[in-house]
Design an enzyme around this catalytic site. Structure first.
Site, PDB file in Angstrom:
ATOM      1  CE  LYS A   1      85.854 -20.781  19.226  1.00  0.00           C
ATOM      2  NZ  LYS A   1      85.432 -20.468  20.621  1.00  0.00           N
TER       3      LYS A   1
ATOM      4  CB  SER B   1      87.004 -17.112  20.956  1.00  0.00           C
ATOM      5  OG  SER B   1      86.290 -18.198  21.531  1.00  0.00           O
TER       6      SER B   1
ATOM      7  CB  ILE C   1      86.003 -19.765  28.956  1.00  0.00           C
ATOM      8  CG1 ILE C   1      86.498 -20.103  30.363  1.00  0.00           C
ATOM      9  CG2 ILE C   1      86.983 -18.822  28.244  1.00  0.00           C
ATOM     10  CD1 ILE C   1      87.795 -20.875  30.414  1.00  0.00           C
TER      11      ILE C   1
ATOM     12  N   GLY D   1      82.331 -15.362  27.319  1.00  0.00           N
ATOM     13  CA  GLY D   1      81.354 -14.729  26.434  1.00  0.00           C
ATOM     14  C   GLY D   1      81.524 -15.141  24.990  1.00  0.00           C
ATOM     15  CB  SER D   2      83.898 -17.472  23.394  1.00  0.00           C
ATOM     16  OG  SER D   2      85.041 -16.782  23.845  1.00  0.00           O
TER      17      SER D   2
ATOM     18  CB  ILE E   1      90.692 -19.687  21.873  1.00  0.00           C
ATOM     19  CG1 ILE E   1      91.659 -20.557  21.076  1.00  0.00           C
ATOM     20  CG2 ILE E   1      89.280 -20.050  21.501  1.00  0.00           C
ATOM     21  CD1 ILE E   1      91.433 -22.056  21.266  1.00  0.00           C
TER      22      ILE E   1
END
Length: 568
Positions: free
Chosen positions: A150, A223, A244, A246-247, A198
């Site tokens: 990422k 994100s 943090i 649902g990323s 993000i």
């Protein structure tokens, strides 16, 4: 060999424009990326000018991959690739070449990459092959396995950002997570797109908008949306996300792959965000794997925890990993008790999500035997949790976000404005007492919810991952079904199902019940979004959640229900 022809990436929905200086810099960044792509990996213009809604089949039909490369990228998960390379059935070079090529094809169709370094990956793979040939042993358990990273996670010699153009720098060293994976034999070949700041459930930024491979008119989530789209396109076998709100789980669910959000401080996040993130005063971020198989998630955690990262980062809790091998529901303890949450009391999931939960419930009931039992799980104050977590995300009132944006003339994206709307006022920082009060309220909520869970008498909870399937672009507004679990800090895994959203109006299963009554304004809005949208082909995942620190037990349950839920 580079080309004078333009390098095209699908972008059916344009991104907002910024100042002239921003647009010049953005064009330079995209041109730099394009200059590294050889012309023999350009997709035919005929595909890009008239793409299908679902682009997942194009890598296999575009003619840019050999039969061997298609087999490598389509037929193996990370566990199988590691075994095939270790046994010399495949070379690390062949694997790196295949995935790097498929990744750049995926990028042209979904805009999932912010960096791509095929030559470096092949050189690393070649050194691994030479080591195996010379010593007869692998470097580690991930010897030759390609892993995508990422955007904000530092990889030595490559660009990283914290979600804003003014933070774009070349990382001088690997972050702790990347260093662990590199030491285990991993091959890095690309970095993937995240959203501005993000903090969106849609990945859209200076690099472009990530598209959902199953329906390019839908979001790939955020994100970690670039990772999810890339893995769904089989352009990567294993990737890393952060979560943090649902990323990890959001994009994994949108794109129909597996994703695991551990309890916070289970896996290393050291150096992920330069200068830290104010939200973590009250809501901890978590990092975890994304892949196309359940056992890959297990492999990833086993390798990372096996490196004893807590010895370098004392914030980490050194709970040994037993994962899929964790005994659960053994004789004398009774069957596994699975709570089923149909809705959270605030937003009714859209029809395909309800179908997916009903499918999973029916599968489990049919094959339960004496291993597990199902029972309803009552929702608990989701609106209160969401109100509190949205305030906790921005203790500085969004001041840092607006400063980063102003620094380069970068446009403020619509979902950036959306996530800031519950901050303490434009640029108004919370006092220490206000931050403390949020923590007191959070801990009270967690204690109350722990009692609620205990009263329900369940081991895990099966629930929706999102209010619907993948949403249309710029409509990822409601994070309830993931962010709630961040607020209480419970681990969760999102799992593919056979359910796909159908063509609107052609399927009875795609309609709300006639006697449906909205639970509130947000619920009404979610139905309006459903009625207005086209979600055809979107995969629908479900989510399985365990208690805080019960990550091993959660995976033990997954191993028990794997056959019933048709998991890989």
């Amino acid at each position: 060999m580079s080309s004078s022809k333009p390098f095209h990436v699908l972008q059916p929905v344009p991104t907002p424009g910024g100042t002239p200086s921003y647009e010049t810099l953005r064009a330079s960044i995209l041109s730099e990326f394009a200059s590294r792509v050889p012309s023999d990996l350009y997709l035919p213009e005929s595909i890009l000018t008239n793409p299908p809604k679902d682009v997942t089949l194009i890598p296999a039909t575009c003619g840019l991959l050999t039969p061997s490369e298609l087999a490598i990228t389509s037929s193996y998960d990370a566990v199988a690739l590691a075994a095939a390379i270790a046994s010399r059935k495949l070379t690390a070079v062949a694997v790196a070449t295949a995935f790097a090529k498929r990744a750049i094809i995926a990028h042209q169709l979904t805009c999932c990459l912010m960096d791509w370094f095929m030559d470096e990956a092949i050189e690393r793979a070649r050194s691994l092959d030479e080591h195996l040939e010379r010593t007869g042993t692998t470097v580690g358990p991930l010897h030759g396995v390609p892993i995508s990273i990422k955007e904000h996670m530092p990889v030595k010699g490559h660009y990283t950002t914290t979600g804003f153009l003014d933070t774009r720098v070349v990382s001088p060293e690997d972050c702790q997570m990347v260093a662990i994976l590199r030491a285990a034999g991993a091959v890095f070949f690309c970095k993937t797109i995240q959203p501005q700041g993000i903090m969106h459930l849609e990945s859209v930024s200076v690099y472009g908008r990530v598209l959902n491979p199953h329906n390019i008119h839908l979001s790939a989530g955020g994100s970690t949306g670039g990772e999810a789209a890339l893995i769904a396109m089989r352009g990567s076998v294993l990737g890393i996300g952060t979560d943090i709100g649902g990323s990890i789980r959001g994009p994994a669910g949108f794109c129909g792959i597996y994703g695991f959000k551990p309890t916070s401080y289970s896996l290393p996040t050291k150096d992920f965000i330069v200068g830290g993130f104010g939200a973590e005063l009250n809501v901890m971020s978590s990092t975890g794997p994304m892949s196309n198989s359940l056992r890959d998630l297990d492999l990833f955690v086993r390798v990372v925890k096996g490196a004893k990262p807590h010895l370098e980062d004392p914030r980490l809790v050194p709970i040994p990993w037993t994962g899929l091998g964790t005994p659960v529901g053994t004789e004398g303890k009774g069957p596994i008790k699975i709570g089923v949450l149909m809705d959270d009391g605030s937003i009714t999931p859209q029809p395909p999500v309800r179908r997916a939960i009903e499918w999973a419930k029916a599968q489990l009931e049919e094959k339960s035997g004496t291993s597990f039992v199902l029972k309803p799980f009552a929702p608990f104050q989701a609106a209160r949790a969401m109100k509190n977590i949205r305030k906790a995300y921005w203790p500085d009132g969004g001041k840092s976000v607006r400063a980063h944006i102003a620094a380069t003339g970068e446009p403020t994206f619509p979902l950036t404005e959306w996530i800031l709307k519950d901050a303490n006022g434009p640029g108004v920082e919370m006092t220490a007492s206000e931050v403390l009060q949020l923590r007191v309220e959070r801990d009270e909520f967690r204690t109350e919810f722990a009692a609620h869970w205990a009263a329900q008498d369940v081991d895990v909870v099966l629930c929706p991952m999102f209010v619907g399937p993948a949403c249309e672009h710029e409509t990822a507004f409601y994070w309830n079904y993931t962010a709630f679990w961040n607020y209480v800090d419970y681990p969760g895994v999102v799992l593919p199902t056979p359910v796909r959203a159908g063509k609107k109006g052609s399927d009875e299963g795609e309609r709300y019940e006639e006697d449906w009554v909205p639970l509130g304004e947000e619920d009404e809005h979610v139905r309006e979004l459903w009625e207005a949208g086209d979600f055809e082909g979107a995969p629908v995942n479900v989510q399985l959640v365990g208690r805080k620190w019960y990550d091993n037990e959660l995976f033990g349950v997954l191993e028990t229900v794997k056959e019933a839920l048709e998991l890989r």
